[in-house]
Scaffold this active site. Structure first.
Site, PDB file in Angstrom:
ATOM      1  N   LYS A 281      -5.070 -30.161 -63.138  1.00 47.99           N
ATOM      2  CA  LYS A 281      -3.647 -29.793 -63.204  1.00 47.99           C
ATOM      3  C   LYS A 281      -2.960 -30.502 -64.372  1.00 47.99           C
ATOM      4  O   LYS A 281      -2.122 -29.918 -65.059  1.00 47.99           O
ATOM      5  CB  LYS A 281      -2.952 -30.149 -61.881  1.00 47.99           C
ATOM      6  CG  LYS A 281      -3.295 -29.199 -60.735  1.00 47.99           C
ATOM      7  CD  LYS A 281      -2.349 -28.037 -60.740  1.00 47.99           C
ATOM      8  CE  LYS A 281      -2.695 -26.850 -59.877  1.00 47.99           C
ATOM      9  NZ  LYS A 281      -3.635 -26.927 -58.819  1.00 47.99           N
TER      10      LYS A 281
ATOM     11  N   LYS B 204     -14.159 -19.930 -61.931  1.00 49.34           N
ATOM     12  CA  LYS B 204     -13.948 -19.308 -60.620  1.00 49.34           C
ATOM     13  C   LYS B 204     -12.783 -18.325 -60.637  1.00 49.34           C
ATOM     14  O   LYS B 204     -11.934 -18.373 -61.530  1.00 49.34           O
ATOM     15  CB  LYS B 204     -13.691 -20.405 -59.579  1.00 49.34           C
ATOM     16  CG  LYS B 204     -12.396 -21.160 -59.799  1.00 49.34           C
ATOM     17  CD  LYS B 204     -12.016 -21.990 -58.585  1.00 49.34           C
ATOM     18  CE  LYS B 204     -10.664 -22.617 -58.805  1.00 49.34           C
ATOM     19  NZ  LYS B 204     -10.079 -23.263 -57.675  1.00 49.34           N
TER      20      LYS B 204
ATOM     21  N   LYS C 140      -5.767 -17.705 -59.081  1.00 46.07           N
ATOM     22  CA  LYS C 140      -4.480 -17.093 -59.414  1.00 46.07           C
ATOM     23  C   LYS C 140      -3.974 -17.537 -60.781  1.00 46.07           C
ATOM     24  O   LYS C 140      -3.279 -16.807 -61.458  1.00 46.07           O
ATOM     25  CB  LYS C 140      -3.439 -17.479 -58.367  1.00 46.07           C
ATOM     26  CG  LYS C 140      -3.523 -16.602 -57.139  1.00 46.07           C
ATOM     27  CD  LYS C 140      -2.617 -17.114 -56.035  1.00 46.07           C
ATOM     28  CE  LYS C 140      -3.330 -18.145 -55.206  1.00 46.07           C
ATOM     29  NZ  LYS C 140      -2.910 -18.218 -53.813  1.00 46.07           N
TER      30      LYS C 140
HETATM   31  P1  TYM Z   1      -5.910 -22.481 -52.404  1.00 44.90           P
HETATM   32  O1  TYM Z   1      -4.617 -21.875 -52.005  1.00 44.90           O
HETATM   33  O2  TYM Z   1      -6.141 -22.770 -53.841  1.00 44.90           O
HETATM   34  O3  TYM Z   1      -7.098 -21.606 -51.908  1.00 44.90           O
HETATM   35  C1  TYM Z   1      -7.159 -21.221 -50.551  1.00 44.90           C
HETATM   36  C2  TYM Z   1      -8.587 -21.140 -50.069  1.00 44.90           C
HETATM   37  O4  TYM Z   1      -9.317 -20.223 -50.858  1.00 44.90           O
HETATM   38  C3  TYM Z   1     -10.464 -20.854 -51.389  1.00 44.90           C
HETATM   39  N1  TYM Z   1     -10.726 -20.336 -52.729  1.00 44.90           N
HETATM   40  C4  TYM Z   1     -11.941 -19.982 -53.153  1.00 44.90           C
HETATM   41  N2  TYM Z   1     -13.134 -19.996 -52.541  1.00 44.90           N
HETATM   42  C5  TYM Z   1     -14.202 -19.542 -53.230  1.00 44.90           C
HETATM   43  N3  TYM Z   1     -14.112 -19.099 -54.515  1.00 44.90           N
HETATM   44  C6  TYM Z   1     -12.940 -19.065 -55.168  1.00 44.90           C
HETATM   45  N4  TYM Z   1     -12.862 -18.600 -56.403  1.00 44.90           N
HETATM   46  C7  TYM Z   1     -11.781 -19.530 -54.493  1.00 44.90           C
HETATM   47  N5  TYM Z   1     -10.470 -19.653 -54.823  1.00 44.90           N
HETATM   48  C8  TYM Z   1      -9.848 -20.156 -53.743  1.00 44.90           C
HETATM   49  C9  TYM Z   1     -10.134 -22.327 -51.443  1.00 44.90           C
HETATM   50  O5  TYM Z   1     -11.297 -23.113 -51.448  1.00 44.90           O
HETATM   51  C10 TYM Z   1      -9.321 -22.491 -50.195  1.00 44.90           C
HETATM   52  O6  TYM Z   1     -10.154 -22.653 -49.076  1.00 44.90           O
HETATM   53  N6  TYM Z   1      -5.284 -27.156 -51.080  1.00 44.90           N
HETATM   54  C11 TYM Z   1      -5.611 -25.867 -50.557  1.00 44.90           C
HETATM   55  C12 TYM Z   1      -4.711 -25.396 -49.430  1.00 44.90           C
HETATM   56  C13 TYM Z   1      -4.584 -26.378 -48.343  1.00 44.90           C
HETATM   57  C14 TYM Z   1      -5.545 -26.646 -47.334  1.00 44.90           C
HETATM   58  C15 TYM Z   1      -4.979 -27.676 -46.520  1.00 44.90           C
HETATM   59  C16 TYM Z   1      -6.812 -26.150 -47.045  1.00 44.90           C
HETATM   60  C17 TYM Z   1      -3.528 -27.179 -48.126  1.00 44.90           C
HETATM   61  N7  TYM Z   1      -3.745 -27.968 -47.033  1.00 44.90           N
HETATM   62  C18 TYM Z   1      -5.654 -28.183 -45.431  1.00 44.90           C
HETATM   63  C19 TYM Z   1      -7.488 -26.668 -45.942  1.00 44.90           C
HETATM   64  C20 TYM Z   1      -6.911 -27.678 -45.145  1.00 44.90           C
HETATM   65  C21 TYM Z   1      -5.506 -24.894 -51.701  1.00 44.90           C
HETATM   66  O7  TYM Z   1      -4.793 -25.104 -52.653  1.00 44.90           O
HETATM   67  O8  TYM Z   1      -6.183 -23.793 -51.540  1.00 44.90           O
END
Ligand code: TYM
Length: 331
Positions: free
Chosen positions: A111, A194, A197
């Site tokens: 980031k 990967k 967004k």
């Molecule tokens: P975020 O919003 O970036 O992504 C949400 C979920 O999608 C998965 N993901 C992917 N998995 C495989 N390949 C990809 N290209 C890919 N892009 C996204 C992420 O691994 C995630 O599981 N910090 C987290 C959100 C969060 C969270 C939590 C998750 C906040 N608190 C507590 C679990 C437990 C996040 O930014 O995910």
């Protein structure tokens, strides 16, 4: 019964990475565990602090959770900011999270690199808030994609540190979970890393994309000049497309194109056409439901309120116990 927690940031529409990395597991787990699935709107403030976007983005994720098949009767679905106990636990955990370990987190470094003008404390303590999300329900299983593995390790560190500090075996250890043998990483269409967004236009295929949009994005995906020797190793951008085919297409289809590649007979146009059609088949039922649910405001309100009440019941119990352990007393 084991408790499960997971969330997705409310920064826009959900893509195939979110679906195959996280949501597919949510849908299965809701029948087997005590599940809490939330919309991480507090986390979204680290990068998206715009009031006019917030509500729409939260609503979008809620609609897509429901459209994808998360059942509010089976799992507790809630909006993170509806449960202020999470923010309170975040504060306590922050007292024992150290600058060095937070600065070393890969996601923080990424980031900072991507956005050097907005290195706020919320970004630095992002993994602490995530630990609070998980520990507030004393969860042990956390369905996430590969990119979240380090955050889970940090959640265990913060929970264990709390337990040691107060000499109390209070928080169990949470682990990243996936039904497959390993955590998933879905590649993007840009030939680099990967699917995400923030990775640039055309990299992500969204669950809400129309068939025409999906076809256009896939046909534009980067390819090379084609294989020149039999059974040669695939370059990254081609391997990425095969990895995507592996999740959306049948094993037979995958094998067919893999065979053509190995014999140097693959035509990327046909390959991409098939990939696009299989993505359309995988996403169409969800897209149709998104359109059905999107305007059902009373239903969305009911789901969010019901979920918030259930999540607060669990969270407030934890906070009551934590306050006691830390030593807060009423006068
Ligand atoms: P975020 O919003 O970036 O992504 C949400 C979920 O999608 C998965 N993901 C992917 N998995 C495989 N390949 C990809 N290209 C890919 N892009 C996204 C992420 O691994 C995630 O599981 N910090 C987290 C959100 C969060 C969270 C939590 C998750 C906040 N608190 C507590 C679990 C437990 C996040 O930014 O995910």
């Amino acid at each position: 019964m084991e408790t499960v927690v997971s969330g997705i940031r409310s920064t826009g529409k959900l893509h195939l990475g979110n679906y195959y990395g996280a949501i597919q597991n949510f849908i299965k787990m809701q029948h087997e565990y005590n599940c809490y699935f939330f919309i991480a709107d507090l986390h979204s403030l680290t990068t998206h602090p715009t009031p006019s976007d917030l509500y729409g983005n939260v609503k979008q994720v809620l609609i897509e959770y429901l459209a994808a098949g998360i059942d509010p009767e089976q799992a507790t679905i809630y909006v993170q900011s509806d449960v202020p106990e999470v923010a309170e636990l975040y504060l306590y955990l922050n007292m024992n999270a150290y600058l060095g370990e937070l600065e070393r987190a890969t996601s923080f470094k990424d980031k900072v690199r991507a956005n050097p003008d907005n290195v706020n404390a919320g970004l630095l303590t992002y993994p602490v808030l995530m630990a609070a999300d998980i520990l507030i329900h004393k969860a042990t299983k956390v369905p996430v994609g590969k990119d979240q593995e380090q955050h889970l390790e940090m959640a265990r560190t913060f929970g264990n540190r709390f337990n040691r500090l107060y000499n109390h075996e209070y928080f169990p250890e949470p682990y990243a979970f996936s039904y497959g043998d390993k955590l998933v990483k879905i590649p993007g269409l840009d030939g680099k890393g990967k699917m995400g967004k923030s990775e640039g236009e055309g990299n992500a295929v969204y669950l809400s994309d129309s068939p025409e949009v999906i076809r256009k994005k896939v046909m534009k995906a980067v390819t090379d000049g084609g294989p020149t020797t039999e059974n040669q190793e695939k370059p990254a951008e081609i391997q990425n497309l095969f990895d995507l085919m592996k999740v959306v297409s049948t094993p037979d289809t995958l094998q067919h194109f893999d065979g053509l590649y190995n014999q140097c007979q693959i035509r990327y146009g046909d390959f991409k056409k098939q990939l696009a059609e299989d993505m359309i088949i995988a996403t169409s039922p969800i897209r149709e439901k998104i359109n059905d649910i999107a305007n059902d405001q009373p239903y969305l309100r009911q789901v969010a309120r019901f979920g918030a009440a259930k999540a607060r019941e669990s969270a407030s119990k934890t906070i009551r116990e934590i306050r006691e352990i830390i030593g807060f007393r009423n006068f």
